[in-house]
Design an enzyme around this catalytic site. Sequence first.
Site, PDB file in Angstrom:
ATOM      1  CB  CYS A   2      29.383  53.531  46.938  1.00 47.81           C
ATOM      2  SG  CYS A   2      29.502  51.902  47.668  1.00 47.81           S
ATOM      3  NE  ARG A  27      31.349  56.070  41.778  1.00 51.28           N
ATOM      4  CZ  ARG A  27      32.617  56.419  41.659  1.00 51.28           C
ATOM      5  NH1 ARG A  27      33.005  57.127  40.620  1.00 51.28           N
ATOM      6  NH2 ARG A  27      33.501  56.077  42.570  1.00 51.28           N
ATOM      7  CD1 TRP A  74      28.010  46.819  42.956  1.00 50.92           C
ATOM      8  CD2 TRP A  74      29.820  46.534  44.251  1.00 50.92           C
ATOM      9  NE1 TRP A  74      28.591  45.620  42.617  1.00 50.92           N
ATOM     10  CE2 TRP A  74      29.706  45.413  43.392  1.00 50.92           C
ATOM     11  CE3 TRP A  74      30.877  46.575  45.146  1.00 50.92           C
ATOM     12  CZ2 TRP A  74      30.597  44.361  43.418  1.00 50.92           C
ATOM     13  CZ3 TRP A  74      31.771  45.519  45.181  1.00 50.92           C
ATOM     14  CH2 TRP A  74      31.620  44.430  44.313  1.00 50.92           C
ATOM     15  CG  ASN A 100      33.462  54.501  46.983  1.00 52.33           C
ATOM     16  OD1 ASN A 100      33.419  53.284  47.088  1.00 52.33           O
ATOM     17  ND2 ASN A 100      33.791  55.108  45.854  1.00 52.33           N
ATOM     18  N   GLY A 101      34.590  52.726  49.777  1.00 55.72           N
ATOM     19  CA  GLY A 101      35.861  52.116  50.143  1.00 55.72           C
ATOM     20  C   GLY A 101      35.643  51.033  51.182  1.00 55.72           C
ATOM     21  CD  GLU A 486      35.011  42.455  26.641  1.00 52.06           C
ATOM     22  OE1 GLU A 486      34.019  43.175  26.857  1.00 52.06           O
ATOM     23  OE2 GLU A 486      35.888  42.233  27.512  1.00 52.06           O
ATOM     24  CE  LYS A 490      30.971  44.063  27.161  1.00 51.98           C
ATOM     25  NZ  LYS A 490      32.037  43.922  28.170  1.00 51.98           N
ATOM     26  CD  GLU A 493      30.882  42.556  31.820  1.00 45.95           C
ATOM     27  OE1 GLU A 493      31.541  43.330  32.532  1.00 45.95           O
ATOM     28  OE2 GLU A 493      30.740  42.724  30.593  1.00 45.95           O
ATOM     29  CG  HIS A 509      46.026  20.763  25.768  1.00 48.87           C
ATOM     30  ND1 HIS A 509      47.067  19.873  25.904  1.00 48.87           N
ATOM     31  CD2 HIS A 509      46.180  21.352  24.554  1.00 48.87           C
ATOM     32  CE1 HIS A 509      47.842  19.929  24.836  1.00 48.87           C
ATOM     33  NE2 HIS A 509      47.325  20.826  24.005  1.00 48.87           N
ATOM     34  CE  LYS A 608      31.025  52.264  32.252  1.00 48.79           C
ATOM     35  NZ  LYS A 608      30.954  51.340  31.108  1.00 48.79           N
TER      36      LYS A 608
END
Length: 613
Positions: A2, A27, A74, A100-101, A486, A490, A493, A509, A608
Amino acid sequence: MCGIIGYAGSRPALPILFDGLKRLEYRGYDSSGVAILDSEGGLFLHKDAGKLADLLAGLEDPSEGRVGFGHTRWATHGKPTLENAHPHTDCTGDVAVAHNGIVENHRHLREELVAEGHTFLSTTDTEVIPHLIEGHLARGATLEEAVRQTAGRLAGAQAIVALSRQEPDRLVGVRIGHAGGMAVGYGEDELLLASDLPAMVTRAKSVTYLADREMAVITRHKAQVTTLEGARVSRKPLPVTDDGAGAVKGPYRHFMLKEIMEQPESLMGALSDRMDLERMQVTLPGLPYTAEQVNALERVVIVGMGTSYHSALVGREMIETMSRIPTQAENASEFRYRDPVIDNKTLVISIAQSGETVDTLAAMVEAKARGALQITICNVLGSEATRLADYTLYINAGPEIAVASTKTLTGSMVCLYLLAIFLGQHRGTLDQGALQDILGELAHLPKIVGEVVDRGPHYEALARKYFHAADFMVLGRGVNYPVALEGALKLKEISYIHAEGYQAGEMKHGPIALVDEKMPVVAIALKDKLHEKMLGNIEEVKARDGKVIVVATEGDDATAHAGDDVITVPEVSYLLSPILVLAPLQMLAYYIAVRRGCDVDQPRNLAKTVTVE
């Protein structure tokens, strides 16, 4: 995650808070709110679920008060609803708090407060904080003392800002652990509190960062920083030099596209002042280690989360190849909870674009307690990671606003490459001829990446063909296996497509059972030492009617024709190839997300900077 912005000054607070929240929206954007005090002790409270635009749209009668704070959330505890949006207040409506936390002992505290007669309106852990403060104020404490006593009862890492109608000229900010930053900004006839520098970059001339277990009390005219035990803290403020110009989209539709296109320039920033092309060596100005310490290294551990962990996997191969030091890449959230074997002959390299990722910070604290040497790779000046480490390799990419990391990832890989060269040249594993070849190629890397990102129409055409897919598989080997991870990340995300990255040799496998005519497979098959192996894996996919997008080296026509579609990249050395391959995969995911109507810059459920576990 946040974002918090607080203001005490000579101007109406509301426009300044909204501007700060806009800069912090990366954030968290599940909900937002503001709390503002006027000079007569009135409290203006306005909050809403959804993005900041929803908060603005619902504002009918703005406050003219000049002390207040804003918050963008968030969600961790409690759904992203109006009731759970910050700020939260006490029973009397005198105290307001943003946070925040995670208050790890909030259930116990809530039960205790309910037994005392307190009424709760939300399902968040945060709401216990204003009620605790209320109790201390009722017993005669000042706001500063009430927040200090409250902080002493909270378990876990926290960043808190609080105000009270009883003291309408001030804000109190607290930092406990590594839940996210808290800084004091010094402007002209005004002071600010914020969880991140971008929130106040246009107003603050200098800034002081709070350390663990420190609190700040700000008014229009002064700031006082103390420990939670009450000891005064004297710390020279750092100048603020960023003018925020990088946080403008310019001609681009999204920040993510802008930041992908900025990679040639950002890579030059990562290389700047670190290559001596006359003497053909890498220089790391200010590195505090002696030659003896560098030569005595027995192991390197690289820690990161998400995209940064993928960078760490590439860095592992870079460092082992060039310096011959045994190297491992670790997920920071797992590293912190085991008993790692590290000592003063271990170099721990942390990667976090924000420098505030809680798991990575905790891993750094663990490494520091065990005496390891520490270098951090970071993009944010003065962040917590840069203060914990012995030395910082700044990525120098400029502001990255989109939640999905692009230019900071390639920049972190270049920093790892430079560090690998530095270790190799000092330990004698790279001779002068090798250094000349390596640095000569590295100097041309930004130009080559520019050629790759300038092929947008081709990536957009591929997106038109494949955006309907429900699943993707991305295959790579060796140093490009992390790129496969990655590329899949993407797609997950920003496109909300189920995608998996695999080591190509692992496919048979188990994952090959998923392959059919409906699943596109991206195969990274560059002309390198694993080229023939990748061609075999492509044939295995084609034999099962899979659609293959081949990433091939320019001029390798045989590989280009092995798939249904092709993306080509210029030929570079093996260890630099991930940096070239990343840009096309970023662009493919971007254009697919646009086609699917996704929120590219602010994908659902993500933020972020991850400052909670």
